[in-house]
Design a protein around this motif. Structure first.
Motif, PDB file in Angstrom:
ATOM      1  N   ALA A 153      -4.277  -4.325  -6.946  1.00 15.58           N
ATOM      2  CA  ALA A 153      -5.288  -3.725  -6.073  1.00 15.58           C
ATOM      3  C   ALA A 153      -6.676  -3.975  -6.662  1.00 15.58           C
ATOM      4  CB  ALA A 153      -5.022  -2.230  -5.926  1.00 15.58           C
ATOM      5  N   PRO A 154      -7.701  -3.919  -5.816  1.00 17.50           N
ATOM      6  CA  PRO A 154      -9.058  -4.228  -6.280  1.00 17.50           C
ATOM      7  C   PRO A 154      -9.492  -3.435  -7.510  1.00 17.50           C
ATOM      8  CG  PRO A 154      -9.007  -4.164  -3.887  1.00 17.50           C
ATOM      9  CD  PRO A 154      -7.637  -3.752  -4.345  1.00 17.50           C
ATOM     10  N   PHE A 155      -9.208  -2.130  -7.576  1.00 20.90           N
ATOM     11  CA  PHE A 155      -9.677  -1.361  -8.741  1.00 20.90           C
ATOM     12  C   PHE A 155      -9.002  -1.816 -10.034  1.00 20.90           C
ATOM     13  CE2 PHE A 155      -8.952   2.028 -11.818  1.00 20.90           C
ATOM     14  CZ  PHE A 155     -10.260   2.218 -12.237  1.00 20.90           C
ATOM     15  N   THR A 156      -7.685  -1.976  -9.999  1.00 20.84           N
ATOM     16  CA  THR A 156      -6.966  -2.338 -11.230  1.00 20.84           C
ATOM     17  C   THR A 156      -7.391  -3.730 -11.712  1.00 20.84           C
ATOM     18  OG1 THR A 156      -5.134  -0.828 -10.848  1.00 20.84           O
ATOM     19  CG2 THR A 156      -4.632  -2.793 -12.144  1.00 20.84           C
ATOM     20  N   LEU A 157      -7.581  -4.659 -10.785  1.00 20.97           N
ATOM     21  CA  LEU A 157      -8.067  -5.985 -11.183  1.00 20.97           C
ATOM     22  C   LEU A 157      -9.493  -5.887 -11.714  1.00 20.97           C
ATOM     23  CD1 LEU A 157      -6.623  -8.253  -8.343  1.00 20.97           C
ATOM     24  CD2 LEU A 157      -5.921  -8.179 -10.746  1.00 20.97           C
ATOM     25  N   ALA A 158     -10.328  -5.066 -11.072  1.00 18.75           N
ATOM     26  CA  ALA A 158     -11.709  -4.906 -11.535  1.00 18.75           C
ATOM     27  C   ALA A 158     -11.734  -4.376 -12.958  1.00 18.75           C
ATOM     28  CB  ALA A 158     -12.481  -3.968 -10.611  1.00 18.75           C
ATOM     29  N   SER A 159     -10.819  -3.452 -13.256  1.00 17.57           N
ATOM     30  CA  SER A 159     -10.794  -2.896 -14.604  1.00 17.57           C
ATOM     31  C   SER A 159     -10.557  -3.999 -15.642  1.00 17.57           C
ATOM     32  CB  SER A 159      -9.742  -1.799 -14.720  1.00 17.57           C
ATOM     33  OG  SER A 159      -9.611  -1.403 -16.065  1.00 17.57           O
ATOM     34  N   LEU A 230     -11.104   3.289  -2.204  1.00 17.63           N
ATOM     35  CA  LEU A 230     -10.328   3.362  -0.960  1.00 17.63           C
ATOM     36  C   LEU A 230     -10.761   2.347   0.111  1.00 17.63           C
ATOM     37  CD1 LEU A 230      -8.158   4.753   0.819  1.00 17.63           C
ATOM     38  CD2 LEU A 230      -9.819   6.546   1.323  1.00 17.63           C
ATOM     39  N   PRO A 231     -12.078   2.178   0.385  1.00 17.44           N
ATOM     40  CA  PRO A 231     -12.447   1.239   1.466  1.00 17.44           C
ATOM     41  C   PRO A 231     -11.943  -0.178   1.206  1.00 17.44           C
ATOM     42  CG  PRO A 231     -14.370   2.500   0.716  1.00 17.44           C
ATOM     43  CD  PRO A 231     -13.249   2.821  -0.232  1.00 17.44           C
ATOM     44  N   HIS A 232     -11.885  -0.558  -0.065  1.00 14.44           N
ATOM     45  CA  HIS A 232     -11.460  -1.920  -0.403  1.00 14.44           C
ATOM     46  C   HIS A 232      -9.937  -2.066  -0.270  1.00 14.44           C
ATOM     47  CE1 HIS A 232     -15.562  -2.697  -1.672  1.00 14.44           C
ATOM     48  NE2 HIS A 232     -15.532  -1.529  -2.276  1.00 14.44           N
ATOM     49  N   SER A 233      -9.198  -1.089  -0.793  1.00 14.56           N
ATOM     50  CA  SER A 233      -7.737  -1.150  -0.647  1.00 14.56           C
ATOM     51  C   SER A 233      -7.348  -1.069   0.826  1.00 14.56           C
ATOM     52  CB  SER A 233      -7.073  -0.018  -1.444  1.00 14.56           C
ATOM     53  OG  SER A 233      -7.298  -0.222  -2.833  1.00 14.56           O
ATOM     54  N   GLU A 234      -8.134  -0.280   1.581  1.00 15.20           N
ATOM     55  CA  GLU A 234      -7.903  -0.168   3.028  1.00 15.20           C
ATOM     56  C   GLU A 234      -8.035  -1.553   3.686  1.00 15.20           C
ATOM     57  OE1 GLU A 234     -10.645   2.824   4.384  1.00 15.20           O
ATOM     58  OE2 GLU A 234      -9.227   3.540   5.871  1.00 15.20           O
ATOM     59  N   ARG A 235      -9.013  -2.312   3.264  1.00 22.01           N
ATOM     60  CA  ARG A 235      -9.211  -3.639   3.853  1.00 22.01           C
ATOM     61  C   ARG A 235      -8.020  -4.558   3.528  1.00 22.01           C
ATOM     62  NH1 ARG A 235     -12.354  -8.535   2.957  1.00 22.01           N
ATOM     63  NH2 ARG A 235     -13.352  -7.782   1.059  1.00 22.01           N
ATOM     64  N   VAL A 236      -7.489  -4.441   2.316  1.00 20.61           N
ATOM     65  CA  VAL A 236      -6.314  -5.255   1.964  1.00 20.61           C
ATOM     66  C   VAL A 236      -5.174  -4.962   2.945  1.00 20.61           C
ATOM     67  CG1 VAL A 236      -4.536  -5.733   0.237  1.00 20.61           C
ATOM     68  CG2 VAL A 236      -6.909  -5.325  -0.504  1.00 20.61           C
ATOM     69  N   PHE A 237      -4.857  -3.671   3.120  1.00 19.89           N
ATOM     70  CA  PHE A 237      -3.721  -3.322   3.995  1.00 19.89           C
ATOM     71  C   PHE A 237      -3.982  -3.727   5.436  1.00 19.89           C
ATOM     72  CE2 PHE A 237      -2.639  -0.277   0.505  1.00 19.89           C
ATOM     73  CZ  PHE A 237      -1.376  -0.786   0.255  1.00 19.89           C
ATOM     74  N   ARG A 247       4.479  -2.247   3.765  1.00 22.68           N
ATOM     75  CA  ARG A 247       3.438  -2.323   2.733  1.00 22.68           C
ATOM     76  C   ARG A 247       3.586  -1.116   1.812  1.00 22.68           C
ATOM     77  NH1 ARG A 247      -0.997  -2.154   7.224  1.00 22.68           N
ATOM     78  NH2 ARG A 247       0.697  -0.858   8.006  1.00 22.68           N
ATOM     79  N   ILE A 248       3.800  -1.386   0.524  1.00 18.67           N
ATOM     80  CA  ILE A 248       4.017  -0.339  -0.479  1.00 18.67           C
ATOM     81  C   ILE A 248       2.750  -0.226  -1.330  1.00 18.67           C
ATOM     82  CG2 ILE A 248       5.550   0.462  -2.326  1.00 18.67           C
ATOM     83  CD1 ILE A 248       7.605  -1.718  -1.370  1.00 18.67           C
ATOM     84  N   HIS A 249       2.364   0.999  -1.668  1.00 15.80           N
ATOM     85  CA  HIS A 249       1.156   1.221  -2.480  1.00 15.80           C
ATOM     86  C   HIS A 249       1.546   2.053  -3.683  1.00 15.80           C
ATOM     87  CE1 HIS A 249      -3.438   2.247  -2.134  1.00 15.80           C
ATOM     88  NE2 HIS A 249      -3.181   1.432  -3.123  1.00 15.80           N
ATOM     89  N   PHE A 250       1.275   1.545  -4.881  1.00 22.11           N
ATOM     90  CA  PHE A 250       1.756   2.212  -6.097  1.00 22.11           C
ATOM     91  C   PHE A 250       0.652   2.349  -7.149  1.00 22.11           C
ATOM     92  CE2 PHE A 250       3.148   1.662 -10.486  1.00 22.11           C
ATOM     93  CZ  PHE A 250       3.899   2.815 -10.642  1.00 22.11           C
ATOM     94  N   GLY A 251       0.660   3.473  -7.819  1.00 21.03           N
ATOM     95  CA  GLY A 251      -0.193   3.671  -8.995  1.00 21.03           C
ATOM     96  C   GLY A 251       0.456   4.649  -9.943  1.00 21.03           C
ATOM     97  N   GLY A 259      -2.331  11.360  -1.224  1.00 20.58           N
ATOM     98  CA  GLY A 259      -2.727  11.427   0.189  1.00 20.58           C
ATOM     99  C   GLY A 259      -3.671  10.277   0.528  1.00 20.58           C
ATOM    100  N   ALA A 260      -4.672  10.089  -0.316  1.00 16.25           N
ATOM    101  CA  ALA A 260      -5.665   9.029  -0.073  1.00 16.25           C
ATOM    102  C   ALA A 260      -5.028   7.646  -0.167  1.00 16.25           C
ATOM    103  CB  ALA A 260      -6.813   9.157  -1.071  1.00 16.25           C
ATOM    104  N   MET A 261      -4.075   7.488  -1.090  1.00 18.95           N
ATOM    105  CA  MET A 261      -3.430   6.173  -1.216  1.00 18.95           C
ATOM    106  C   MET A 261      -2.592   5.857   0.017  1.00 18.95           C
ATOM    107  SD  MET A 261      -2.570   5.915  -5.290  1.00 18.95           S
ATOM    108  CE  MET A 261      -1.980   4.231  -5.241  1.00 18.95           C
ATOM    109  N   GLY A 262      -1.997   6.893   0.612  1.00 17.67           N
ATOM    110  CA  GLY A 262      -1.291   6.696   1.878  1.00 17.67           C
ATOM    111  C   GLY A 262      -2.265   6.316   2.984  1.00 17.67           C
ATOM    112  N   GLU A 263      -3.402   7.008   3.013  1.00 21.52           N
ATOM    113  CA  GLU A 263      -4.424   6.736   4.038  1.00 21.52           C
ATOM    114  C   GLU A 263      -4.937   5.305   3.987  1.00 21.52           C
ATOM    115  OE1 GLU A 263      -7.895   9.346   3.901  1.00 21.52           O
ATOM    116  OE2 GLU A 263      -6.532  10.992   3.481  1.00 21.52           O
ATOM    117  N   ALA A 264      -4.855   4.680   2.818  1.00 23.28           N
ATOM    118  CA  ALA A 264      -5.343   3.303   2.695  1.00 23.28           C
ATOM    119  C   ALA A 264      -4.589   2.358   3.626  1.00 23.28           C
ATOM    120  CB  ALA A 264      -5.236   2.827   1.241  1.00 23.28           C
ATOM    121  N   GLY A 265      -3.419   2.791   4.094  1.00 22.45           N
ATOM    122  CA  GLY A 265      -2.724   1.961   5.080  1.00 22.45           C
ATOM    123  C   GLY A 265      -1.317   1.563   4.690  1.00 22.45           C
TER     124      GLY A 265
END
Ligand SMILES: Cc1c2[nH]c(c1CCC(=O)O)Cc1[nH]c(c(CCC(=O)O)c1C)Cc1[nH]c(c(CCC(=O)O)c1C)Cc1[nH]c(c(C)c1CCC(=O)O)C2
Length: 355
Positions: A153-159, A230-237, A247-251, A259-265
């Motif tokens: 995901a964008p955040f983990t890669l950015a880190s 969130l806006p960036h992960s949302e764009r991925v989904f 589409r699975i989302h994991f952290g 809740g927010a990770m589910g909302e990402a799509g």
């Protein structure tokens, strides 16, 4: 990058338990797979990887296919996960980085300024042609077993890009997001483009599901996650929605973010071992499936302790289903640890299938 991509028709795996559980359909048994199921816990993996660098192996389609198949043959899991790494698309795009044994990804020139962001390369699909080829080999070999593709995901890669390597506190990453939001969003936008291109290459080649790994998102507060990530992960989904695959989302450590990770799509939200699945279901809200959540360290406690935990998790998953979750995919709460006895993983698969 806008305009929803068109994907070719994919193989039909209507009976695959993983896909059924992910999309709220009845399952013939509870599906199970393990993050990092391919890797150092398997002697056959250590043997075939001997003398070959991690990244080098990720660009060898035959080797990727063989390593991906190893845990499927051995454990009879319900899904294969493509053998690759979250930094593979960054490497393919031309970013100077390596994966160092026992450390993880190390980036030669960390990305910290507006100019660094502007200089980031784009990913051209041909650059991950070897990955796409591996996917084609795998879909031909897997039969009824689902193939999961993935990306960071964008955040983990950015880190990794900002810190230059693994980080406990993510201090440079958080400094950039709070001190210079404009550069931060520009950076995440560029990484998001790469992540989307990497997933699209896998989807075009035929993966049956995708997982977005935001492994280190648990380092963020909910407010930070919502504003900066969130806006960036949302764009991925959103960009992969038209492929019509789960589409699975994991952290990790994301109890407050579920809740927010589910909302990402996502269709499926991955849960680590820190909260029970029925609690997770209430945080995620109805209409999504859950994946998880055995502590990988428990596998070191022997079979009796492991069996007890597997049974507890399946009971809590059933409570999650009663609370509105649409399916359960059994998994660990994070990756298989390298010293895990692989025989216990095989036994876990058998037990989960029998429950
Ligand atoms: C954060 C992250 C990375 N890579 C990945 C993540 C997200 C998942 C997670 O949170 O664990 C994703 C990943 N990396 C790998 C896979 C393979 C598929 C699978 O799950 O079986 C997947 C899904 C192979 C790998 N990626 C890596 C290995 C180990 C290297 C080796 O076997 O030589 C494997 C099998 C290297 C890697 N790459 C990374 C780390 C932290 C490491 C471990 C460093 C070490 O302990 O040596 C970055």
């Amino acid at each position: 990058m806008t305009g929803r991509a068109e994907y070719p028709a994919r193989r039909v795996l209507d009976d695959a338990p993983l896909l059924a559980a992910a999309t709220g359909r009845p399952v013939k048994h509870r599906p199970v797979w393990f993050m990092r199921q391919a890797g150092r816990s398997l002697p056959e993996y250590r043997e075939i990887r001997a003398g070959i660098g991690m990244l080098e192996s990720c660009f060898d389609p035959e080797l990727v296919c063989e390593i991906t198949m190893q845990p499927v043959r051995r454990h009879k899991v319900d899904a294969a996960i493509l053998f690759s790494d979250i930094v593979v698309p960054l490497k393919a795009a031309g970013i100077d980085l390596d994966i160092k044994a026992g450390i993880g990804p190390v980036v030669e020139n960390p990305v910290r300024t507006v100019a660094d962001v502007a200089a980031l390369p784009r990913l051209v699909p041909d650059e991950v042609g070897a990955v796409a080829q591996a996917v084609r080999l795998l879909t031909a070999e897997l039969g009824e077993t689902a193939l999961i593709g993935f990306a960071g995901a964008p955040f983990t890669l950015a880190s990794y890009l900002v810190e230059g390597g693994p980080s406990r506190n993510h201090e440079r990453t958080k400094a950039l997001m709070h001190a210079d939001a404009k550069t931060w969003h520009a950076l995440l936008g560029r990484i998001t483009d790469i992540t989307i291109a990497f997933l699209q290459a896998q989807l075009h080649a035929g993966v049956d599901a995708v997982q977005l790994f935001d492994s280190w998102a648990g380092a963020l507060s909910l407010a930070e996650y919502r504003e900066f990530v969130l806006p960036h992960s949302e764009r991925v989904f959103a960009e992969v929605e038209s492929a019509h695959v789960p589409r699975i989302h994991f952290g990790v450590g994301t109890g407050e973010l579920l809740g927010a990770m589910g909302e990402a799509g996502a269709d499926v939200v991955g849960v680590d071992w820190r909260i029970p699945l029925d609690v997770a279901a209430r945080r995620v809200g109805p209409g999504k499936a859950l994946q998880g959540n055995l502590d990988p360290a428990v596998l070191f406690a022997g079979w009796d302790a492991t069996e007890k935990e597997v049974r507890r998790i399946c009971r809590e998953a059933d409570a999650a289903l009663a609370a509105g979750a649409t399916g359960h995919i059994f998994n660990l709460g994070h990756g298989v640890l390298p010293d895990t006895d692989p025989a216990i993983l095989t036994d876990v698969v058998e037990l989960v299938h029998s429950l």
